[in-house]
Structures are given as structure tokens and as C-alpha cells.
Design an enzyme around this catalytic site. Structure first.
Site, short mmCIF file in Angstrom:
data_model
loop_
_atom_site.label_atom_id
_atom_site.label_comp_id
_atom_site.label_asym_id
_atom_site.label_seq_id
_atom_site.Cartn_x
_atom_site.Cartn_y
_atom_site.Cartn_z
CB THR A 60 -0.90 0.02 1.25
OG1 THR A 60 -1.51 1.31 1.37
CG2 THR A 60 -0.12 -0.25 2.53
CE1 TYR B 199 -3.94 -2.03 5.11
CE2 TYR B 199 -3.40 0.21 4.45
CZ TYR B 199 -3.71 -1.10 4.12
OH TYR B 199 -3.79 -1.46 2.80
#
Ligand code: UDP
Length: 328
Positions: free
Chosen positions: A117, A141
Site C-alpha cells: 500500500t 495498517y
């Protein structure tokens, strides 16, 4: 040769399953259906309901099929949730990925494609971020994903395994043939939220932050269409199979759209006007996140074909209508 797709019942993994099938590849899916849907996996694809971190299940799957590559999508992906439940994120995204990697090494699976990501970059102060930019994730995350990149890097040095980690920017849109799309309940992503508002599911939508140092003051993101994103994965698979060295690669178009650009496109494409409220910034939102995407083009021969905001919005809108008919 069979490709194992973890998270193949979800939004991005589900599109990968379709692309692999379209290319005539044998595919096996493992998904715990925590956010994915059983109906999203075509009936002729072998499906295991379970946890990709469950080593005895993974051993069974790898033994039963000639798995030469794992495309690992299964993960928890909500940034604020990761702040509230960091250990849940580290368990699922990091610790379970370690289990999976261990099984891959033990059972001689030689290729891995990993969903990473742009959140690994944090809040970059450059206009467009290259893979060489310092990583500085701002959330559990982002950290949970970056740790997997590190595990892959070290594992690839020690064992006969090569990988491509793809750092996604903002993924949006749907299969142009209408077979799959973003189906998660209570999704918070901008384009999904805006098309749902256009269809009357919400009375209004909010713009989070109007005082960013961007041309119109709202956040700018690099929205990449899902089929183009998946094409990068298919190219990555071919690259690994022809002996390519391990690689970390951005997936974006290299230019951005603001929140107001997106809302304008949704209003235009849907032919609907809806209420927009200007709200304060969300905690942790960077002003701008745009990829430098040369590496994917150069090393993976990736050619984007859907770099068009209105097309992306149209696909999201079409899918939302289908979804509504399926799940009234
Ligand atoms: N955003 C917004 N309203 C919404 C959802 C998102 O203004 O209802 C903004 C958000 O602040 C960011 C951009 O849209 O600037 C993209 O947000 P999204 O949640 O889609 O993805 P992120 O970039 O946070 O991963």
C-alpha cells in the site's frame, strides 16, 4: 501450475481471480469471508473457506494443488480501525502473513505477489512518490504491511522465493464487463461513497478538509482503475515466472484528482445533484498522494488502459446499481 489467491472473495482479490480465469490459469481461492462474499468466486474455482494463516489448512491446499505462485490479498484494510485495534492488524496482516510465507518456503512455492500500500510512505513531501522514497507509515495498517515487505525481502535473500510487492494507491472502479466490483458493506472510500450518495443511499456526503495546500484545498489522490491494477499483478506473475528478480513497485497513474474533482465527476456521470457538506480534515489524511509509476511500466511492461476518472466513476456507479439489485 496453479495460482493460490488469498482473499479471492474480496474486491481486489476477486478481480484477480477473474483475470487469472480469463487467462486460462488454474486458480484456488482461500478466504475467510470476513469481508468477502462466496458469490463473488465463480463456481468452477476451487474455494476453501478458512484463514490463510492456518498452517495446516495451507499445507493441505498446497499439497492438493500444484501451487507455483501465491497472490496474497487477504488483509484488514481500514486505517482508523487499525489505530483502534493495532494488535488485530498485526495478527492478521503481519503474523498470519509470516505463517503463510513459512508454508510457501517449506512447500517450495517460488513466487509471491503481495498487496502492499501507498500507506507505507506516510505523508511524503514530494509531488509524486517513487519507490525510493523513505517509508514512514503513519498507521498500524501501513506498518503491518511494511513489515511483510521486510519479511519478503529477507526471505527472498535466504530461500528460493521471489516476489513482487505492489504498493497500491487509491483503487477504484469495477470490472468493465460488470462481473465484480466493490461490494463491502459500509465502505468509506470516496468514490464508493459518492456513487452511493448519487443513488440516494445517503442524504449527503462530506468533504474531509478544504484547507489542504492543494489547488482547490481538498485532498488529492491517484485513483487507479481496478482492471489496470490487476493487469500489473498479471504482468508481475509473468515477470516472476520468467525469472525476474524481486521487486517493490508502485501502482498508480502518476497524476491525481481532488475530492471536489471526484464529486464533480460523480455528479456529471450520474446526472444527479446531491448535498455536499464541507467538514474538517480526517486525522492522518495526507494532502496529496500521487505515485511515480515508471517502475511498473519499465520492469513489468505494465500498460494502463483505463486512466480516466469519468470511466472509473461510471463503472463504480454501474456496479453499485447491480449490487443493489443483488442485495436489496
Ligand atoms: N474523502 C472525503 N469524503 C469521504 C471519503 C473520503 O472527503 O466521504 C476524502 C479523504 O479525506 C481523502 C480522499 O477522499 O482525501 C480519499 O479518501 P479514501 O478514504 O477514499 O482513501 P484514502 O486515500 O484515505 O486511502
Amino acid at each position: 501450475m496453479t495460482v493460490l489467491v488469498t482473499g479471492g472473495a474480496g474486491y481486489i482479490g476477486g478481480h484477480m481471480v477473474l483475470a487469472l480465469r480469463d487467462a486460462g490459469e488454474a486458480v484456488v481461492v482461500v478466504d475467510d469471508l470476513s469481508t468477502g462474499f462466496r458469490w463473488a468466486v465463480p463456481p468452477d474455482v476451487t474455494f476453501y473457506e478458512g484463514d490463510f494463516g492456518d498452517q495446516s489448512l495451507m499445507q493441505q491446499i498446497i499439497a492438493a494443488h500444484k501451487i507455483d505462485a501465491i497472490a496474497h490479498f487477504a488483509a484488514k484494510i481500514v486505517v482508523p480501525e487499525s489505530v483502534a485495534d493495532p494488535l488485530g492488524y498485526y495478527r492478521n496482516n503481519t503474523s498470519s502473513a509470516l505463517n503463510l510465507l513459512e508454508m510457501a518456503v517449506r512447500h517450495h512455492v517460488r513466487h509471491m505477489i503481495f498487496s502492499s500500500t501507498a500507506a507505507v510512505y506516510g505523508e511524503p513531501d514530494v509531488e509524486a512518490v517513487s519507490e525510493l522514497e523513505t517509508t514512514n507509515p503513519m498507521s498500524p495498517y501501513g506498518r503491518s504491511k511494511l513489515m511483510v515487505e521486510w519479511m519478503l525481502e529477507d526471505t527472498a535473500k535466504a530461500h528460493d522465493l521471489r516476489y513482487v510487492a505492489l504498493r497500491y494507491f487509491n483503487v477504484a472502479g469495477a470490472d468493465p464487463r460488470g462481473r465484480h466490483g466493490q461490494s463491502a458493506l459500509n465502505a468509506t472510500h470516496l468514490i464508493k461513497r459518492a456513487v452511493q450518495t448519487a443513488l440516494g443511499r445517503y442524504a449527503y456526503m462530506e468533504v474531509f478538509g478544504t484547507d489542504f495546500p492543494t489547488p482547490d484545498g481538498t485532498g488529492v489522490r491517484d485513483y487507479i482503475q481496478i482492471t489496470d491494477l490487476i493487469a500489473a499483478h498479471m504482468q508481475a506473475l509473468a515477470y516472476l515466472r520468467r525469472g525476474g528478480t524481486s521487486l517493490v513497485c508502485n501502482c498508480g497513474y502518476g497524476h491525481g484528482a481532488s475530492v471536489l474533482d471526484v464529486i464533480g465527476a460523480v455528479k456529471k456521470v450520474s446526472g444527479t445533484d446531491f448535498e455536499v457538506r464541507l467538514s474538517p480534515r480526517r486525522a492522518g489524511d495526507p494532502a496529496r498522494l500521487i505515485a511515480r509509476a515508471d517502475l511498473a511500466r519499465d520492469r513489468l511492461n505494465w500498460v494502463p488502459r483505463h486512466d480516466n476518472l469519468e470511466e472509473i466513476v461510471q463503472q463504480a456507479l454501474d456496479w453499485e446499481r447491480r449490487l443493489h439489485n443483488r442485495q436489496p
